[in-house]
Design an enzyme around this catalytic site. Structure first.
Site, PDB file in Angstrom:
ATOM      1  CB  SER A 152      -0.956  -0.052   1.203  1.00 28.61           C
ATOM      2  OG  SER A 152      -1.968   0.915   1.096  1.00 28.61           O
ATOM      3  CG  ASP A 294      -5.966  -3.928  -4.020  1.00 25.91           C
ATOM      4  OD1 ASP A 294      -6.228  -3.032  -3.191  1.00 25.91           O
ATOM      5  OD2 ASP A 294      -4.851  -4.464  -4.116  1.00 25.91           O
ATOM      6  CG  HIS A 321      -5.466  -2.441   0.067  1.00 26.53           C
ATOM      7  ND1 HIS A 321      -4.802  -2.074  -1.081  1.00 26.53           N
ATOM      8  CD2 HIS A 321      -4.925  -1.679   1.056  1.00 26.53           C
ATOM      9  CE1 HIS A 321      -3.911  -1.137  -0.816  1.00 26.53           C
ATOM     10  NE2 HIS A 321      -3.962  -0.878   0.476  1.00 26.53           N
TER      11      HIS A 321
END
Length: 351
Positions: A152, A294, A321
């Site tokens: 991320s 995601d 995610h």
């Protein structure tokens, strides 16, 4: 007589097979012993090392911890958020150590066990890049052993680090992150937002328009309608404990400054960050990981591998995610294969 000879030969073969079967166990034990041996001098700390970093605002300490000891495969983990902690990476302990891959946890400045200067001027991408470089030097990581995984926001940091310092890397893993925040924002608006119930979306947008992000209704709407579908596709009351623990310690000052008030789009300092045109400059082996559900565009994350010089793509069909949790077997198998493949001398790895 023939029957006796046959019996003797059969017995000999069985004894030989038993001895051969013993060998892998002995080798495995020896390898495990070497992997778990703490080679540090002085008082042992369980692999924990505080690293002093220099910043424009003075010196601070950041927390690191290594699990394992492999001079050829050392994986430094950059957490997301920004502002979460290393703790949600703890799931990797169930997969990587048995493969001989050394794990290095690291809480970035302002996160978890590291110092928190509580100064928003220090929440900047260039400063964090220099912080990672100082951590690398302190932990004696180099091009012969240093794998960097950023998830991320950590993926942005890892990529930015590689653009400046890829000569120090053996392999780069960009996990669940696009290389363009404008494209990330566009995907949230044009794809993810359209999956909402129109009434729910209208209420979320109304709260955002007022800047009323502290309103409990805001996260009350996002959690079931967005986070459980696109952050971690596990029922909320069953979310893994390390994930809850990490998110529960989120540095909101760091998160809001860099990301904005929620994962549903982006509105902070990273709003205009875009490195898509620079991807061909990366020559180090790169693994890009993305999940079908995601918050990021899975096609974009697959595309990243086609733009760098030596790219490999890992697609998690059940993942969101946090694919390391909701498509765990695919994620961990692919990550392991990539690291071991690069260690074997391959610049691109077929997964």
């Amino acid at each position: 007589m023939k029957k006796l000879i046959f019996c003797i030969l059969t017995l000999s073969n069985l004894l030989f097979a038993c001895k051969q079967a013993d060998k892998p166990a002995t080798n495995t034990t020896t390898g495990l012993s070497a992997y778990l041996t703490d080679t540090t001098t002085g008082v042992k700390t369980g692999g924990i090392q505080m690293v002093q970093i220099s910043t424009p605002k003075g010196k601070f300490n950041v927390w690191t911890k290594k699990i394992g000891n492999n001079p050829k495969m050392k994986l430094l983990l950059l957490n997301g958020g920004p502002g979460a902690t290393h703790e949600y990476f703890e799931c990797m302990e169930s997969f990587l150590p048995k493969e001989g891959i050394e794990i290095i946890y690291y809480d970035q400045l302002g996160c978890g066990n590291s110092d928190n200067p509580k100064d928003t001027s220090m929440w900047s991408l260039p400063r964090y890049v220099e912080e990672v470089e100082q951590v690398r030097q302190a932990l004696k990581l180099d091009k012969d052993n240093f794998y960097l995984l950023g998830h991320s926001w950590g993926g942005i940091l890892a990529a930015e680090y590689a653009f400046k310092y890829q000569d120090h890397l053996k392999g780069l893993i960009i996990s669940n992150m696009m290389m363009s925040c404008p494209a990330y924002g566009k995907y949230a608006v044009e794809v993810l937002a359209r999956q909402f119930d129109p009434k729910v979306l209208a209420r979320i947008r109304a709260i955002e328009a007022k800047g009323d992000f502290a309103n409990p209704e805001y996260m009350g709407l996002l959690m079931p309608n967005f986070y459980v579908k696109h952050i971690c596709r596990i029922p909320l009351d069953q979310w893994p404990e390390p994930l809850n623990r990490s998110f529960g310690k989120m540095n909101q000052s760091l998160y809001v400054t860099m990301q904005g008030p929620s994962e549903f789009g982006i509105a902070g300092k990273l709003l205009k960050w875009d490195r898509t045109q620079d991807l061909p400059k990366l020559s180090v082996p790169v693994l890009s990981i993305g999940g079908e559900y995601d918050t990021m565009d899975p096609k974009h994350m697959q595309w990243i591998a086609t733009r760098v010089q030596n790219g490999t793509s890992l697609y998690c069909p059940k993942g969101s995610h946090m694919s390391m949790y909701d498509d765990q077997e695919v994620y961990m198998a692919g990550l392991t294969k990539f690291i071991k493949g690069v260690d074997a001398g391959n610049k691109k790895v077929k997964l």
